[in-house]
Design an enzyme around this catalytic site. Structure first.
Site, short mmCIF file in Angstrom:
data_model
loop_
_atom_site.label_atom_id
_atom_site.label_comp_id
_atom_site.label_asym_id
_atom_site.label_seq_id
_atom_site.Cartn_x
_atom_site.Cartn_y
_atom_site.Cartn_z
N ARG A 72 0.90 -1.21 0.15
CA ARG A 72 -0.07 -0.01 0.01
C ARG A 72 0.97 0.98 0.09
NH1 ARG A 72 -1.39 1.73 4.48
NH2 ARG A 72 -2.37 -0.39 5.38
N ASP B 119 -7.54 18.81 -14.03
CA ASP B 119 -7.84 17.41 -14.61
C ASP B 119 -7.34 17.58 -16.20
OD1 ASP B 119 -9.08 15.32 -15.85
OD2 ASP B 119 -10.89 15.42 -14.38
N TYR C 179 -16.89 16.58 -15.35
CA TYR C 179 -17.02 15.28 -15.48
C TYR C 179 -18.04 14.91 -14.24
CZ TYR C 179 -16.22 10.34 -15.13
OH TYR C 179 -16.29 8.97 -14.98
N LYS D 235 -8.43 6.38 -19.22
CA LYS D 235 -8.57 7.04 -20.50
C LYS D 235 -7.69 6.83 -21.42
CE LYS D 235 -12.37 7.57 -18.26
NZ LYS D 235 -12.74 8.77 -17.58
C1 LIG Z 1 -13.30 9.33 -16.24
C2 LIG Z 1 -12.81 10.48 -15.64
C3 LIG Z 1 -12.70 11.04 -14.44
C4 LIG Z 1 -12.78 9.71 -13.30
O1 LIG Z 1 -11.80 8.90 -13.57
P1 LIG Z 1 -11.93 7.18 -13.10
O2 LIG Z 1 -10.83 6.49 -13.50
O3 LIG Z 1 -13.19 6.54 -13.97
O4 LIG Z 1 -12.34 7.16 -11.53
C5 LIG Z 1 -12.16 12.13 -13.87
N1 LIG Z 1 -12.08 13.20 -14.80
C6 LIG Z 1 -12.43 12.85 -16.20
C7 LIG Z 1 -12.22 14.20 -17.18
C8 LIG Z 1 -12.79 11.62 -16.63
O5 LIG Z 1 -13.15 11.62 -17.94
#
Ligand SMILES: *Cc1c(COP(=O)(O)O)cnc(C)c1O
Length: 381
Positions: free
Chosen positions: A46, A170, A98, A195
């Site tokens: 962890r 982000d 998001y 992604k």
């Molecule tokens: C998918 C996404 C998230 C969340 O991420 P997860 O890996 O699904 O927890 C946050 N911000 C954006 C822009 C995203 O596309």
């Protein structure tokens, strides 16, 4: 080192014990000690795991930062950031956020006494209106999801520095191939590595990268204390994904452009949202802070009938109707009922997420096949 070399070699070393070119998947929870406290840098997985370390170092390299952190998901990475705050603190965030981030802010952290303001950050002056002595953090996403608005990172960083706030970006949609927020003055860059970084729709993971040592230490503390870490297999997969990020992104951008231009000339289409259009309201900022315009394209259908959008989505054959984005395969989605269903309808429509809006994550298939797939589905409405 240039970006295309960094994705492959940045902060990476061959495995010291065997020379393995890729780091092994260290599928272990613990590490032997010769006497209490004497270990080789790892005590418990962890707290740290060598495969995760390799991924964290690669992330730091490609985002031009000093410290990388890996999490079990994008949302758990966001969760760690908000845990830097305490009751009474306030956050200013983009209004077309998001959906999962919005849900975490409003349905989890609001109950802990943290206040969130959602503003149209592409409008001048909107952020400063909400700043008060309790404001601690600015949260932005650019390009935004799913409206592809662009927010000026540099001007936000000037505001955050002036008021001594943390600026978080982000960077999931752009990836460091297109945009490097730390270079533009952000304090923390966050990713859903699920992604584009992973890029193959086979892993869920989140990452953070920062420059400041003290901030990194606070986040490492939270990563270990809350424990939402990514496993070694997931770290390996994202590390592998990163090695082709530049070639995938190049094709995502090329195909994204072709799809956006095709849709814009189609008589059944209402509006097309893609920051590469010269008449996109924030095109100039996009062109200045990004290297290209990415593979995300949203559009509405003339007449704004949800039934038409559903028909198109049901009939696309190469574009798979699914949540998520950023994989090699093209995906389609209906934000109003999928990714953004947790945002109240009234709030959603204010930001442009109307019922006929379709969001495409344009993959890296042959672009002619993608265009003919759209053509056959659009002839049905
Ligand atoms: C998918 C996404 C998230 C969340 O991420 P997860 O890996 O699904 O927890 C946050 N911000 C954006 C822009 C995203 O596309």
């Amino acid at each position: 080192m240039k970006f295309n070399t960094k994705v492959i070699h940045g902060n990476q070393e061959h495995d010291p014990s065997t020379g393995a070119v890729m780091p092994p998947i260290y599928q272990t929870s613990t590490y032997a000690q010769s006497t209490p406290g004497a270990h080789k840098g790892y005590e418990y997985s962890r707290t740290g795991n060598p495969t995760r370390t390799a991924l964290e170092n690669a992330m730091a390299s490609i985002e031009n930062g000093n410290y990388g952190l890996g999490f079990a998901s994008g949302l758990s990475a966001i969760d760690a950031i908000i845990k830097l705050l305490k009751p009474g603190d306030e956050v200013i965030s983009t209004n077309d956020l998001y959906g999962g981030t919005f849900r975490l802010f409003t349905q989890v952290f609001r109950a802990y006494g943290i206040k969130f303001h959602f503003v149209g950050m592409d409008q001048e002056g909107e952020i400063e209106k909400k700043i008060n002595p309790n404001t601690k953090l600015i949260w932005l996403e650019t390009p935004t999801n799913p409206m592809l608005n662009i927010i000026d990172i540099k001007s936000c960083s000037e505001i955050s520095k002036k008021h001594n706030l943390l600026l978080v970006v982000d960077n999931t949609f752009a990836t460091p191939y297109l945009q490097r927020p730390l270079d533009l003055g952000a304090d923390i860059v966050m990713h859903s590595a699920t992604k584009y970084l992973g890029g193959h729709s086979d892993v869920v993971m989140g990452t953070l990268v920062v420059n400041d040592k003290e901030l990194a230490e606070k986040l490492y503390f939270l990563q270990n204390a809350s424990g939402a870490v990514c496993g070694p297999m997931d770290s390996f997969l994202v590390l592998r994904g990163i090695k082709t990020l530049h070639v995938r992104m190049q094709r995502h951008c090329e195909n994204g452009r072709a799809v956006a231009e095709y849709l814009r000339n189609h008589e059944k289409i209402g509006r097309v949202y893609w920051p590469g259009f010269k008449d996109h309201p924030n095109h100039e900022i996009a062109a200045s802070q990004m290297n290209d315009f990415g593979g995300m394209v949203s559009f509405s259908i003339k007449g704004d009938d949800q039934k038409d959008a559903i028909k198109v989505l049901e009939n696309l054959k190469i574009f798979t109707l699914a949540e998520s984005l950023g994989g090699v395969e093209s995906l389609s989605g209906h934000p109003a009922s999928m990714t953004h269903s947790s945002i109240p309808k009234e709030e959603r429509q204010k930001t442009g997420v109307i019922d006929s809006l379709i969001r495409l994550s344009v993959g890296i298939e042959d672009k002619e096949d993608l265009l003919s797939d759209l053509e056959q589905a659009l002839t049905l409405v």
